[in-house]
Design an enzyme around this catalytic site. Structure first.
Site, PDB file in Angstrom:
ATOM      1  N   ASP A  31       0.990  -1.223  -0.018  1.00 18.69           N
ATOM      2  CA  ASP A  31       0.142  -0.129   0.051  1.00 18.69           C
ATOM      3  C   ASP A  31       0.888   1.139  -0.117  1.00 18.69           C
ATOM      4  OD1 ASP A  31      -2.119   2.025   0.834  1.00 18.69           O
ATOM      5  OD2 ASP A  31      -3.313   0.251   1.257  1.00 18.69           O
ATOM      6  N   ASN A  35      -4.344   7.006   0.465  1.00 17.99           N
ATOM      7  CA  ASN A  35      -5.725   7.085   0.881  1.00 17.99           C
ATOM      8  C   ASN A  35      -6.134   6.014   2.107  1.00 17.99           C
ATOM      9  OD1 ASN A  35      -8.266   8.108   1.705  1.00 17.99           O
ATOM     10  ND2 ASN A  35      -9.174   6.623  -0.014  1.00 17.99           N
ATOM     11  N   ASP A  58       4.369   1.242  -3.953  1.00 22.41           N
ATOM     12  CA  ASP A  58       3.368   1.779  -4.844  1.00 22.41           C
ATOM     13  C   ASP A  58       3.387   0.553  -6.179  1.00 22.41           C
ATOM     14  OD1 ASP A  58       2.533   4.861  -5.814  1.00 22.41           O
ATOM     15  OD2 ASP A  58       2.529   3.112  -7.423  1.00 22.41           O
ATOM     16  N   PHE A  80      -6.787  -4.287  -4.760  1.00 23.93           N
ATOM     17  CA  PHE A  80      -7.762  -3.316  -4.292  1.00 23.93           C
ATOM     18  C   PHE A  80      -7.059  -1.877  -4.674  1.00 23.93           C
ATOM     19  CE2 PHE A  80      -8.689  -6.585  -1.311  1.00 23.93           C
ATOM     20  CZ  PHE A  80     -10.104  -6.636  -1.346  1.00 23.93           C
ATOM     21  N   SER A 124     -16.056  -2.135 -10.415  1.00 22.64           N
ATOM     22  CA  SER A 124     -17.040  -1.401  -9.941  1.00 22.64           C
ATOM     23  C   SER A 124     -18.429  -1.237 -10.793  1.00 22.64           C
ATOM     24  CB  SER A 124     -16.801   0.146  -9.932  1.00 22.64           C
ATOM     25  OG  SER A 124     -17.809   0.993  -9.526  1.00 22.64           O
ATOM     26  N   ALA A 125     -19.532  -1.449 -10.181  1.00 16.90           N
ATOM     27  CA  ALA A 125     -20.648  -1.287 -10.874  1.00 16.90           C
ATOM     28  C   ALA A 125     -20.711  -0.035 -11.679  1.00 16.90           C
ATOM     29  CB  ALA A 125     -21.997  -1.131 -10.097  1.00 16.90           C
ATOM     30  N   TYR A 148     -12.901   7.538 -14.236  1.00 17.72           N
ATOM     31  CA  TYR A 148     -12.749   6.624 -12.965  1.00 17.72           C
ATOM     32  C   TYR A 148     -13.502   5.259 -13.548  1.00 17.72           C
ATOM     33  CZ  TYR A 148     -14.374   3.729  -9.059  1.00 17.72           C
ATOM     34  OH  TYR A 148     -14.765   2.506  -8.396  1.00 17.72           O
ATOM     35  N   LYS A 152     -11.686   1.336 -14.725  1.00 13.16           N
ATOM     36  CA  LYS A 152     -12.265  -0.081 -14.512  1.00 13.16           C
ATOM     37  C   LYS A 152     -12.335  -1.005 -15.467  1.00 13.16           C
ATOM     38  CE  LYS A 152     -11.618   0.426  -9.950  1.00 13.16           C
ATOM     39  NZ  LYS A 152     -10.776  -0.297  -9.032  1.00 13.16           N
ATOM     40  N   TYR A 176     -18.454  -4.089  -7.808  1.00 14.35           N
ATOM     41  CA  TYR A 176     -19.034  -3.798  -6.283  1.00 14.35           C
ATOM     42  C   TYR A 176     -20.220  -2.714  -6.697  1.00 14.35           C
ATOM     43  CZ  TYR A 176     -14.140  -4.609  -4.623  1.00 14.35           C
ATOM     44  OH  TYR A 176     -13.043  -5.505  -4.161  1.00 14.35           O
ATOM     45  N   PHE A 177     -21.101  -3.029  -5.881  1.00 17.40           N
ATOM     46  CA  PHE A 177     -22.089  -1.915  -5.571  1.00 17.40           C
ATOM     47  C   PHE A 177     -21.812  -0.969  -4.851  1.00 17.40           C
ATOM     48  CE2 PHE A 177     -25.199  -2.850  -9.266  1.00 17.40           C
ATOM     49  CZ  PHE A 177     -24.551  -3.866  -9.640  1.00 17.40           C
ATOM     50  N   ASP A 297     -25.050  11.483 -11.538  1.00 17.70           N
ATOM     51  CA  ASP A 297     -25.745  10.435 -10.655  1.00 17.70           C
ATOM     52  C   ASP A 297     -26.810   9.911 -11.534  1.00 17.70           C
ATOM     53  OD1 ASP A 297     -24.102  10.422  -8.352  1.00 17.70           O
ATOM     54  OD2 ASP A 297     -25.506  11.583  -7.138  1.00 17.70           O
TER      55      ASP A 297
HETATM   56  C1  UD1 Z   1     -20.044   6.639  -5.798  1.00 13.14           C
HETATM   57  C2  UD1 Z   1     -19.361   6.831  -7.165  1.00 13.14           C
HETATM   58  C3  UD1 Z   1     -19.039   5.548  -8.001  1.00 13.14           C
HETATM   59  C4  UD1 Z   1     -18.205   4.748  -6.787  1.00 13.14           C
HETATM   60  C5  UD1 Z   1     -18.798   4.629  -5.651  1.00 13.14           C
HETATM   61  C6  UD1 Z   1     -17.903   4.063  -4.622  1.00 13.14           C
HETATM   62  C7  UD1 Z   1     -20.471   8.870  -8.368  1.00 13.14           C
HETATM   63  C8  UD1 Z   1     -21.463   9.558  -9.311  1.00 13.14           C
HETATM   64  N1  UD1 Z   1     -20.443   7.433  -8.108  1.00 13.14           N
HETATM   65  O1  UD1 Z   1     -21.307   5.875  -6.054  1.00 13.14           O
HETATM   66  O2  UD1 Z   1     -18.595   5.632  -9.123  1.00 13.14           O
HETATM   67  O3  UD1 Z   1     -17.880   3.429  -7.498  1.00 13.14           O
HETATM   68  O4  UD1 Z   1     -19.275   5.907  -5.044  1.00 13.14           O
HETATM   69  O5  UD1 Z   1     -16.752   4.835  -3.971  1.00 13.14           O
HETATM   70  O6  UD1 Z   1     -19.700   9.621  -7.474  1.00 13.14           O
HETATM   71  N2  UD1 Z   1     -25.630  11.239  -1.862  1.00 13.14           N
HETATM   72  C9  UD1 Z   1     -26.374  12.413  -1.160  1.00 13.14           C
HETATM   73  N3  UD1 Z   1     -25.601  13.224  -0.592  1.00 13.14           N
HETATM   74  C10 UD1 Z   1     -24.160  13.044  -0.193  1.00 13.14           C
HETATM   75  C11 UD1 Z   1     -23.479  11.829  -0.874  1.00 13.14           C
HETATM   76  C12 UD1 Z   1     -24.432  11.071  -1.884  1.00 13.14           C
HETATM   77  O7  UD1 Z   1     -27.531  12.498  -1.362  1.00 13.14           O
HETATM   78  O8  UD1 Z   1     -23.706  13.835   0.409  1.00 13.14           O
HETATM   79  C13 UD1 Z   1     -26.567  10.370  -2.748  1.00 13.14           C
HETATM   80  C14 UD1 Z   1     -26.114  10.161  -4.201  1.00 13.14           C
HETATM   81  O9  UD1 Z   1     -26.814  11.098  -4.854  1.00 13.14           O
HETATM   82  C15 UD1 Z   1     -26.472   8.816  -4.643  1.00 13.14           C
HETATM   83  C16 UD1 Z   1     -26.522   7.875  -3.129  1.00 13.14           C
HETATM   84  O10 UD1 Z   1     -26.394   9.184  -2.035  1.00 13.14           O
HETATM   85  O11 UD1 Z   1     -27.992   8.647  -5.006  1.00 13.14           O
HETATM   86  C17 UD1 Z   1     -25.167   7.243  -2.954  1.00 13.14           C
HETATM   87  O12 UD1 Z   1     -24.108   8.127  -3.178  1.00 13.14           O
HETATM   88  P1  UD1 Z   1     -22.380   7.439  -3.098  1.00 13.14           P
HETATM   89  O13 UD1 Z   1     -22.337   7.024  -1.677  1.00 13.14           O
HETATM   90  O14 UD1 Z   1     -21.531   8.896  -3.617  1.00 13.14           O
HETATM   91  O15 UD1 Z   1     -22.685   6.358  -4.039  1.00 13.14           O
HETATM   92  P2  UD1 Z   1     -22.607   6.201  -5.675  1.00 13.14           P
HETATM   93  O16 UD1 Z   1     -22.988   7.630  -6.327  1.00 13.14           O
HETATM   94  O17 UD1 Z   1     -23.612   5.130  -6.060  1.00 13.14           O
END
Ligand code: UD1
Length: 340
Positions: A31, A35, A58, A80, A124-125, A148, A152, A176-177, A297
């Protein structure tokens, strides 16, 4: 007989160390701590009672990777290490291609040279782009919208080409979701270095009093309450999927030496459902305001989980209550993460 864990000091990597050690494997972590924190590995040692060798390398340093692979007599790798913030990848694409694509190419070259040909890749999804059907199956077309996600997708292509070039390779790509939660001990968890961009760590920091309120990005989506719906998966379930995938590599036939599966629960929750679940788990109010949608999003995204069940005999077991409870336990014990 040791497994190399790249990015093993990070959020998912540290949980993976615990699961692999508890299953009786030996691990070595590389690592660059970009981060992550070495403290997470001390905690892994406390949880498991095992030593975790750490090499501050690295993944772009192929020579050093070769040294580590040789020195610890590695038999495979769980990969990872990489950068994962969508917005940052748009402003700084070269660093994402360098870390995620060049870094992986160097790792695979080092492994190939030493004839170590078992690898699990963190995908990643995000590679799917906006879902055109739900739940999202692995045959859904890929079309990531960010640098990003493209890094992937490119690595997935590189891995498929590599698998086709030599039947000795055994490769699993895990999409991953939304990983959330923490180890039940509360000793390891997610510790974002900056303001969290993901929902769950942000909610947790609001609950613990580190931030004032959550910003909900959009309440005008076509979902049951207008907020975005995602497939949140407990990080311990996620890493158990890695263990199952690793075990499945051995049984792969030469002509199908590579597979790709989703790691999700199959259930979506909205932002407001997450807020309410966290309020119940923490007994704290989570104040929030509604803001416009965040660029990039999608309304709704959740996994089809059948292929993972068939291919690696794995399903997520932990529910939303456990995800929130374990996140809360982690942040209460470590309100400032590992930086205490
Ligand atoms: C995000 C990344 C994705 C990455 C994943 C894991 C984006 C567009 N996608 O996924 O590529 O693989 O993280 O790191 O950045 N939300 C809020 N307020 C916040 C943060 C999030 O409302 O402060 C909402 C978002 O709009 C979304 C949901 O929460 O609807 C999940 O967001 P987040 O946790 O950032 O995940 P993803 O967007 O699915």
């Amino acid at each position: 007989m040791t497994i190399l864990i790249t990015g093993g000091a990070g959020y998912i990597g540290s949980h993976c160390c615990v699961t692999f050690l508890e299953a009786g494997h030996d691990v070595v972590v590389v690592d660059n701590l970009a981060n992550s924190s070495e403290e997470s590995l001390k905690r892994v040692e406390r949880i498991t009672g095992r030593t975790v060798p750490f090499e501050p390398v690295d993944i772009r340093d192929q020579q050093e990777l070769e040294r580590v692979l040789r020195q610890y007599e590695c038999t495979g790798a769980v990969h990872f290490a990489g950068a994962k913030i969508v917005g940052e990848s748009i402003t700084n694409p070269l660093s994402y291609y360098d870390n995620n694509v060049v870094g992986t190419q160097r790792l695979l070259s080092a492994m190939d040279k030493l004839e170590i040909r078992n690898v699990i890749f963190s995908s990643s999804a995000n590679v799917y782009g906006p879902p055109s059907m739900l739940p999202v199956t692995e045959s859904h077309p890929t079309g990531p919208l960010s640098p990003y996600g493209r890094t992937k997708a490119i690595v997935e292509t590189m891995l498929s080409d590599l698998a086709a070039s030599n039947p000795a390779w055994r490769i699993a790509m895990l999409r991953y979701f939304n990983p959330v939660g923490a180890h039940e001990s509360g000793l390891i968890g997610e510790d974002p270095q900056d303001v969290p961009t993901n929902l769950m760590p942000y909610i947790a920091q609001v609950a613990v009093g580190r931030r004032e309120q959550l910003t909900v990005y959009g309440n005008d989506y076509e979902t049951r309450d207008g907020t975005g719906v995602r497939d949140y998966i407990h990080v311990v379930d996620l890493v158990e999927g890695h263990l199952k995938a690793y075990e499945a590599l051995k049984a792969l036939p030469d002509d199908r030496n590579c597979f790709t599966v989703n790691l999700g629960t199959g259930t979506g929750y909205s932002v407001l459902e997450m807020v309410r679940a966290f309020e119940r788990a923490s007994n704290k109010e989570i104040p929030y305001t509604i803001a416009p949608r965040r660029d990039g999003d999608v309304a709704e995204c959740y996994a089809d989980t059948e292929l993972a069940a068939r291919t690696i005999d794995w399903r997520a077991k932990r529910d939303l209550t456990a995800m929130c409870h374990d996140t809360w336990n982690w942040i209460c014990k470590n309100p400032r993460g590992y930086g205490e």
